[in-house]
Design a protein around this motif. Structure first.
Motif, PDB file in Angstrom:
ATOM      1  N   UNK A  61       0.826  -1.205   0.000  1.00 48.18           N
ATOM      2  CA  UNK A  61       0.000   0.000   0.000  1.00 48.18           C
ATOM      3  C   UNK A  61       0.861   1.256   0.000  1.00 48.18           C
ATOM      4  N   UNK A  62       0.247   2.390  -0.268  1.00 50.54           N
ATOM      5  CA  UNK A  62       0.866   3.702  -0.033  1.00 50.54           C
ATOM      6  C   UNK A  62      -0.187   4.540   0.672  1.00 50.54           C
ATOM      7  N   UNK A  63       0.073   5.060   1.876  1.00 51.58           N
ATOM      8  CA  UNK A  63       1.304   4.907   2.663  1.00 51.58           C
ATOM      9  C   UNK A  63       1.347   3.560   3.406  1.00 51.58           C
ATOM     10  N   UNK A  64       2.444   3.315   4.095  1.00 55.82           N
ATOM     11  CA  UNK A  64       2.557   2.109   4.914  1.00 55.82           C
ATOM     12  C   UNK A  64       3.178   0.937   4.186  1.00 55.82           C
ATOM     13  N   UNK A  65       3.709   1.190   2.988  1.00 56.84           N
ATOM     14  CA  UNK A  65       4.355   0.122   2.235  1.00 56.84           C
ATOM     15  C   UNK A  65       5.863   0.284   2.240  1.00 56.84           C
ATOM     16  N   UNK A  66       6.399   0.688   1.093  1.00 56.48           N
ATOM     17  CA  UNK A  66       7.857   0.798   0.951  1.00 56.48           C
ATOM     18  C   UNK A  66       8.419   1.977   1.759  1.00 56.48           C
ATOM     19  N   UNK A  67       7.646   3.037   1.929  1.00 56.36           N
ATOM     20  CA  UNK A  67       8.103   4.249   2.627  1.00 56.36           C
ATOM     21  C   UNK A  67       8.772   4.007   3.971  1.00 56.36           C
ATOM     22  N   UNK A  68       8.054   3.407   4.931  1.00 55.69           N
ATOM     23  CA  UNK A  68       8.662   3.201   6.258  1.00 55.69           C
ATOM     24  C   UNK A  68       9.894   2.300   6.203  1.00 55.69           C
ATOM     25  N   UNK A  69       9.920   1.370   5.292  1.00 55.99           N
ATOM     26  CA  UNK A  69      11.081   0.472   5.188  1.00 55.99           C
ATOM     27  C   UNK A  69      12.290   1.238   4.653  1.00 55.99           C
ATOM     28  N   UNK A  70      12.039   2.180   3.763  1.00 55.01           N
ATOM     29  CA  UNK A  70      13.118   3.010   3.212  1.00 55.01           C
ATOM     30  C   UNK A  70      13.855   3.735   4.339  1.00 55.01           C
ATOM     31  N   UNK A  71      13.105   4.349   5.242  1.00 57.14           N
ATOM     32  CA  UNK A  71      13.747   5.057   6.352  1.00 57.14           C
ATOM     33  C   UNK A  71      14.508   4.062   7.243  1.00 57.14           C
ATOM     34  N   UNK A  72      13.939   2.900   7.448  1.00 56.86           N
ATOM     35  CA  UNK A  72      14.628   1.890   8.267  1.00 56.86           C
ATOM     36  C   UNK A  72      15.941   1.452   7.629  1.00 56.86           C
ATOM     37  N   UNK A  73      15.962   1.361   6.317  1.00 59.21           N
ATOM     38  CA  UNK A  73      17.209   0.967   5.637  1.00 59.21           C
ATOM     39  C   UNK A  73      18.276   2.050   5.820  1.00 59.21           C
ATOM     40  N   UNK A  74      17.828   3.311   5.834  1.00 59.30           N
ATOM     41  CA  UNK A  74      18.771   4.414   6.079  1.00 59.30           C
ATOM     42  C   UNK A  74      19.383   4.278   7.475  1.00 59.30           C
ATOM     43  N   UNK A  75      18.551   3.956   8.453  1.00 60.05           N
ATOM     44  CA  UNK A  75      19.052   3.757   9.821  1.00 60.05           C
ATOM     45  C   UNK A  75      20.005   2.563   9.856  1.00 60.05           C
ATOM     46  N   UNK A  76      19.592   1.477   9.220  1.00 57.61           N
ATOM     47  CA  UNK A  76      20.430   0.264   9.201  1.00 57.61           C
ATOM     48  C   UNK A  76      21.783   0.551   8.557  1.00 57.61           C
ATOM     49  N   UNK A  77      21.777   1.240   7.426  1.00 62.63           N
ATOM     50  CA  UNK A  77      23.047   1.553   6.759  1.00 62.63           C
ATOM     51  C   UNK A  77      23.938   2.408   7.658  1.00 62.63           C
ATOM     52  N   UNK A  78      23.320   3.342   8.408  1.00 62.84           N
ATOM     53  CA  UNK A  78      24.108   4.201   9.296  1.00 62.84           C
ATOM     54  C   UNK A  78      24.765   3.357  10.398  1.00 62.84           C
ATOM     55  N   UNK A  79      24.022   2.402  10.929  1.00 65.13           N
ATOM     56  CA  UNK A  79      24.599   1.507  11.949  1.00 65.13           C
ATOM     57  C   UNK A  79      25.683   0.619  11.321  1.00 65.13           C
ATOM     58  N   UNK A  80      25.412   0.103  10.123  1.00 68.31           N
ATOM     59  CA  UNK A  80      26.437  -0.681   9.396  1.00 68.31           C
ATOM     60  C   UNK A  80      27.723   0.133   9.262  1.00 68.31           C
ATOM     61  N   UNK A  81      27.568   1.403   8.876  1.00 66.88           N
ATOM     62  CA  UNK A  81      28.744   2.255   8.642  1.00 66.88           C
ATOM     63  C   UNK A  81      29.485   2.535   9.945  1.00 66.88           C
ATOM     64  N   UNK A  82      28.725   2.705  11.028  1.00 66.23           N
ATOM     65  CA  UNK A  82      29.364   2.937  12.331  1.00 66.23           C
ATOM     66  C   UNK A  82      30.152   1.697  12.746  1.00 66.23           C
ATOM     67  N   UNK A  83      29.576   0.524  12.559  1.00 70.76           N
ATOM     68  CA  UNK A  83      30.283  -0.726  12.884  1.00 70.76           C
ATOM     69  C   UNK A  83      31.532  -0.885  12.026  1.00 70.76           C
ATOM     70  N   UNK A  84      31.395  -0.564  10.756  1.00 66.82           N
ATOM     71  CA  UNK A  84      32.547  -0.681   9.850  1.00 66.82           C
ATOM     72  C   UNK A  84      33.661   0.270  10.284  1.00 66.82           C
ATOM     73  N   UNK A  85      33.289   1.470  10.734  1.00 68.22           N
ATOM     74  CA  UNK A  85      34.292   2.453  11.168  1.00 68.22           C
ATOM     75  C   UNK A  85      35.014   1.955  12.419  1.00 68.22           C
ATOM     76  N   UNK A  86      34.277   1.285  13.306  1.00 70.17           N
ATOM     77  CA  UNK A  86      34.873   0.773  14.550  1.00 70.17           C
ATOM     78  C   UNK A  86      35.895  -0.321  14.258  1.00 70.17           C
ATOM     79  N   UNK A  87      35.564  -1.211  13.341  1.00 63.72           N
ATOM     80  CA  UNK A  87      36.441  -2.358  13.074  1.00 63.72           C
ATOM     81  C   UNK A  87      37.566  -2.001  12.107  1.00 63.72           C
ATOM     82  N   UNK A  88      37.555  -0.766  11.600  1.00 64.84           N
ATOM     83  CA  UNK A  88      38.557  -0.382  10.597  1.00 64.84           C
ATOM     84  C   UNK A  88      39.965  -0.325  11.204  1.00 64.84           C
TER      85      UNK A  88
END
Lengths: 280, 280
Positions: free
Chosen positions: A253-280
């Motif tokens: 549906x729109x809203x409540x379909x891809x939209x909220x997941x898009x923002x979650x992926x942005x959060x996930x990528x930010x956490x991924x990047x923080x983890x990558x920076x720590x282990x660098x």
């Protein structure tokens, strides 16, 4: 035929729950994941989007660093800001809100973002990595689409996928991701001849065209999966939902379909990047 | 129906003739365009390819710098060689012959090549630039395919193009280039279901699958343009030429089709890179 309503809010919740422990772990090492957002100018929709993303960060324990630059900012000035953030160890992700004012070279600015911090998936280098199968941070909406398919166990392999739209952060990367999952992919656009005929063959339809209710019910093959990645004024998607519902086996549906997941992926990528920076 | 035999040798000749003045101009400024080729190991076909490319350079007034490394070269050693060439102002293009021995991280090596010298179009960053529409040096075979279409005034816009194959230097970039020319593109591969049925709809068929005589005459729609980018042992293409000839409106042979144009594009990219270095 059982109908699957693809609930983006539920997928988003699961993703965000999965981040909690990871963020705690990072904080126990005195690292707070941090997303820097850059907004240039005073476009009200852009302001709303940036605020929404910042709020989602804060709700999830991710620091949001908001940079708001005046409309008259030059390309060079914007590049300097990006460079400072590239070198700032406290910043893990950088998001430059699209669109920037017309006098700025947006592509140059996007490509100035370090691929390590390109959590929004806008650099051409990051796009190349994604398309060749080893990208860390694909654009968030394409990543969200793949996540929704994965969550609901909808395999892309061997399926015929029709993507309507070919923008650099949506149609092109989602075509690439579907191809990498072994779908056969047709990328369609404004110059496509006989679009309905092509869509009628599709097992998976991704609407990413930016036109309200563009995809008609009569275009959908019985049993197809319909993904609406559109978001037009008045909370209207690119798919005529009511008309397609009867034919589809699964639909967002729109809203409540891809939209909220898009923002979650942005959060996930930010956490991924923080983890990558720590282990660098 | 008049049948167009797409003559790659003729296209190659025209491209190479177009380079003569440009190379003279560069030499008058004491700049000789230079392509460095790196061959790792003793694969006889690879040796032949590298020699062919070097000879084509020399015949056209381009310096060929041949670097031949032993099979036991490590990834790190290869990266060092690439870095030296990246920094060598006398070298304008770098070609790392594929495949390298299995113990080497080929992707890492490719991506180590400066995008400014990536005249063979192998870096993921260069791929991203090409796919987003502003790449300087697309991979040479896809660039050759587009050049042949252009030479014979075959417009891609609005056409349905089926690309069979999705390799990083052929199927994926040619799909991207056709899409940028406003074709509707279907990228097919080994997991594609009902391939013949899809090919039968195509106005342009690009065979890039690496299987001799794979594309059958019965798959070709009457009047379709058939491009054979395959090159298999014994000078055999991916298309059953005799069988497809009857249906096609235009077709490339193997040998004498895309092959010679591919080498010409490598030469052209090297000259482009030398000119870019001069004006930098």
């Amino acid at each position: 035929m059982s109908k699957l309503l693809l609930d983006g809010k539920r997928v988003a919740e699961v993703i965000q729950n999965g981040l909690k422990d990871r963020i705690s772990q990072l904080k126990s090492k005195n690292v707070t994941p941090c997303l820097a957002t850059i907004l240039v100018g005073d476009d009200p929709s852009s302001e709303t989007y940036v605020k929404m993303k910042g709020n989602a960060c804060e709700r999830n324990g991710i620091k949001s660093l908001k940079i708001h630059l005046p409309t008259e900012t030059t390309t060079e000035e914007l590049l300097e800001v990006i460079q400072t953030l590239n070198h700032d160890d406290y910043v893990h992700g950088i998001l430059l809100q699209h669109p920037v004012p017309a006098h700025i070279d947006e592509r140059k600015a996007f490509d100035y973002i370090s691929t390590k911090k390109d959590v929004d998936g806008v650099t051409s280098a990051g796009y190349g990595q994604t398309a060749l199968g080893f990208g860390q941070y694909p654009s968030c909406t394409p990543a969200a689409i793949m996540k929704v398919l994965e969550f609901y166990n909808i395999a892309a392999e061997g399926k015929l996928a029709v993507v309507i739209g070919r923008s650099p952060i949506l149609g092109k990367p989602v075509s690439a991701l579907l191809l990498n999952e072994n779908a056969t992919v047709i990328t369609c656009h404004s110059k496509t001849v006989n679009l309905p005929e092509l869509v009628r063959q599709a097992d998976i339809v991704v609407a990413a065209v930016g036109k309200p209710k563009f995809v008609q019910g009569t275009w959908i093959k019985e049993g197809a999966v319909v993904i609406d990645a559109g978001y037009n004024k008045g909370n209207i998607g690119d798919v005529d939902y009511e008309a397609c519902l009867g034919q589809a086996s699964a639909i967002t549906p729109v809203p409540g379909g891809i939209g909220p997941v898009t923002i979650s992926m942005l959060l996930k990528h930010t956490v991924d990047a923080a983890e990558a920076a720590v282990t660098e």
